[in-house]
Design a protein around this motif. Sequence first.
Motif, PDB file in Angstrom:
ATOM      1  N   PHE A 180      -5.870   4.871  -0.675  1.00  0.00           N
ATOM      2  CA  PHE A 180      -6.629   4.997  -1.922  1.00  0.00           C
ATOM      3  C   PHE A 180      -7.209   6.408  -2.070  1.00  0.00           C
ATOM      4  O   PHE A 180      -7.232   6.972  -3.174  1.00  0.00           O
ATOM      5  N   LEU A 189       0.890   3.418  -3.173  1.00  0.00           N
ATOM      6  CA  LEU A 189      -0.184   4.373  -3.447  1.00  0.00           C
ATOM      7  C   LEU A 189       0.171   5.784  -2.991  1.00  0.00           C
ATOM      8  O   LEU A 189      -0.452   6.755  -3.419  1.00  0.00           O
ATOM      9  N   SER A 199       0.822  -1.211   0.000  1.00  0.00           N
ATOM     10  CA  SER A 199       0.000   0.000   0.000  1.00  0.00           C
ATOM     11  C   SER A 199       0.854   1.259   0.000  1.00  0.00           C
ATOM     12  O   SER A 199       0.364   2.345  -0.359  1.00  0.00           O
ATOM     13  N   ARG A 207      -4.482   8.684  -3.106  1.00  0.00           N
ATOM     14  CA  ARG A 207      -4.152   8.460  -4.516  1.00  0.00           C
ATOM     15  C   ARG A 207      -5.210   9.069  -5.440  1.00  0.00           C
ATOM     16  O   ARG A 207      -4.881   9.607  -6.505  1.00  0.00           O
ATOM     17  N   ALA A 208      -6.461   8.987  -5.033  1.00  0.00           N
ATOM     18  CA  ALA A 208      -7.534   9.601  -5.827  1.00  0.00           C
ATOM     19  C   ALA A 208      -7.345  11.105  -5.925  1.00  0.00           C
ATOM     20  O   ALA A 208      -7.540  11.709  -6.989  1.00  0.00           O
ATOM     21  N   SER A 217     -19.379   4.494  -4.958  1.00  0.00           N
ATOM     22  CA  SER A 217     -18.478   3.936  -3.942  1.00  0.00           C
ATOM     23  C   SER A 217     -19.228   3.620  -2.656  1.00  0.00           C
ATOM     24  O   SER A 217     -19.019   2.570  -2.034  1.00  0.00           O
ATOM     25  N   GLY A 265     -11.765   1.753  -4.774  1.00  0.00           N
ATOM     26  CA  GLY A 265     -10.824   0.977  -3.970  1.00  0.00           C
ATOM     27  C   GLY A 265     -10.911   1.324  -2.505  1.00  0.00           C
ATOM     28  O   GLY A 265     -10.885   0.451  -1.632  1.00  0.00           O
ATOM     29  N   ALA A 266     -11.043   2.631  -2.222  1.00  0.00           N
ATOM     30  CA  ALA A 266     -11.170   3.070  -0.825  1.00  0.00           C
ATOM     31  C   ALA A 266     -12.445   2.531  -0.197  1.00  0.00           C
ATOM     32  O   ALA A 266     -12.445   2.090   0.961  1.00  0.00           O
ATOM     33  N   TYR A 288     -10.124   5.375  -7.893  1.00  0.00           N
ATOM     34  CA  TYR A 288      -9.486   4.995  -6.633  1.00  0.00           C
ATOM     35  C   TYR A 288     -10.459   5.095  -5.455  1.00  0.00           C
ATOM     36  O   TYR A 288     -10.237   4.477  -4.411  1.00  0.00           O
ATOM     37  N   LEU A 326      -5.242   1.047   3.971  1.00  0.00           N
ATOM     38  CA  LEU A 326      -5.398   0.941   2.523  1.00  0.00           C
ATOM     39  C   LEU A 326      -6.485   1.897   2.030  1.00  0.00           C
ATOM     40  O   LEU A 326      -6.327   2.539   0.975  1.00  0.00           O
ATOM     41  N   ALA A 327      -7.584   1.990   2.775  1.00  0.00           N
ATOM     42  CA  ALA A 327      -8.656   2.912   2.384  1.00  0.00           C
ATOM     43  C   ALA A 327      -8.145   4.349   2.343  1.00  0.00           C
ATOM     44  O   ALA A 327      -8.417   5.095   1.391  1.00  0.00           O
ATOM     45  N   ALA A 382     -12.074  -1.209   0.471  1.00  0.00           N
ATOM     46  CA  ALA A 382     -11.177  -1.434   1.605  1.00  0.00           C
ATOM     47  C   ALA A 382     -11.856  -1.082   2.925  1.00  0.00           C
ATOM     48  O   ALA A 382     -11.780  -1.843   3.902  1.00  0.00           O
TER      49      ALA A 382
END
Length: 537
Positions: free
Chosen positions: A135, A89, A86, A138-139, A218, A150-151, A147, A131-132, A154
Amino acid sequence: MVLVGLTVLGLVVRLVGLGARVAHQDEARVASWILHYVAVDAWEYRPIIHGPFLPHVNGAVFELLGPSDFSMRLVVAVVGGLLPLSAWLLRARLRDREVLFLGALLSFNPILIYYSRFMRNDVLLGAFGFLAAAFVVRAIDTNRSRYLFGAAIAFGLALTTKENALLYPVTWAGTLVLLLDHRLVRSRYDGGWWDTLRGISKRVLRALWRTKYSIAGSLFALLVIVVAFYAPKPEFYQALLAPSQLPAVLETATLGTWEKFAELWGSTGMQEHFYVTFLLHLLGVVAVGGLTTMVFAAIGFLADRYGNRYPRDLVAVGFFWGLASLLGYPIVSDIKAGWTAVHVLIPLTIPAAVGLSVVLDRAELALRRNQRQTAAVAVVLLLGAATVLAGSGVAINAVYPADDRNPVVQYAQPAGDMKPTLEEIETIAAENEGIDVMFYGEEFYTPNETEQGASLDIETGGYAGWFDRLPLPWYLEQYDARVGSTEDPAAIAEHDPPVIITLEEETGTLQGEIEGYEKTIHQGYLHDRPIVFYVRS
């Protein structure tokens, strides 16, 4: 590639000898319940064993690999081992060497290793929560809303692990408030705080509006994950075939889950303790297993905040997040346990990675300028960090993994090596006819227990004597051992079991009944709970 190499090495460290340590009482309790869930093919949320992630996922693992200490810890070990990836990211906000230091700290922190080799939800929650957040960062950095999905996935998984996942958004919100306050304080010299606040508000609102469909999608994905995990089984599968039943199942999975959670964990009685005692315990655990992370997190935070013209938000968020967890968990915890440190150390790895990079940079600069004393101090700090990390890692995970000299270990961990005795019982259970194991004494006695065992009480999660026998039921269920219990020595002579298990204080009432048996004593807890095994020689 270096980050991948660190991750692979961290995975190896977590998987080698994964089943060697005898199960902690919490591990055995939840693992036994998972076996029960698999056997009856039904599940409903019970907050005392936390979220549904492990019951569902480990249920599948047990069916695939069979129940064992290795298989019950495998999922946690893999998730904890993959967590360092992670760090990739966050590469837009961290230098290359900072990303690698972050991966190294997540791979080799002694506490993260120990509780990655432990079937409990804390590493799962910490990993999914981290990880959330990564993400989301990263978004923001890429302006790519995918992303956010992904968040959501997670964090949806985080919500299925343990109830204190609800504390993560609260902590994140608090860190954002501190960042905003820092912006407003600085704005006194750049045109006024009101203009700054208005500008930030406009940017945030525009970003939310621009990504509104991605955010909605999401949130829907998150809701699907929560419902799919928390809905009672098999009612959920039946409702998919009969949609008229779906509203009731959805209500149970959402409002029903909240009501059960609030009834147990929302009561103040679960957290009635002296705050300072719990805080000092947590500080002690972190000092033993996370000293490198703590020291370099402080260095990294201070160097970035006061040494840079434009401090990085990510570094401050990691530091404030870890600090809030350090000060907050002693309030909400119901028992003193080393696994709480997981939630402190994971976010602190971000500023700690920056701190390690700062010291390395200073060492390189001093060498170029021939400043030998400064270079020597920096090198000593880095060598000390590596030595402490390696030394405490070996001590916690290899030398004292089930010992009262290890403050990371929670007291309900059986001490010493019980595995040879358990293996002997497994062999006996496979060959013997009749009762294989007889529990003796008031604490272990279960009324109306037969050779097929006692009926599991759905409400309490066990039956009379069952909790006091932990972790032994987890092993005896794996061995298909026929179990009985008694308070009458004459019943032992009547059934003539090859194995008798009792507490040391009960042994005085056994005389002729134990002739021909070999006596072995194992500590049921780290201390003060000697369990006696009589095995026919």
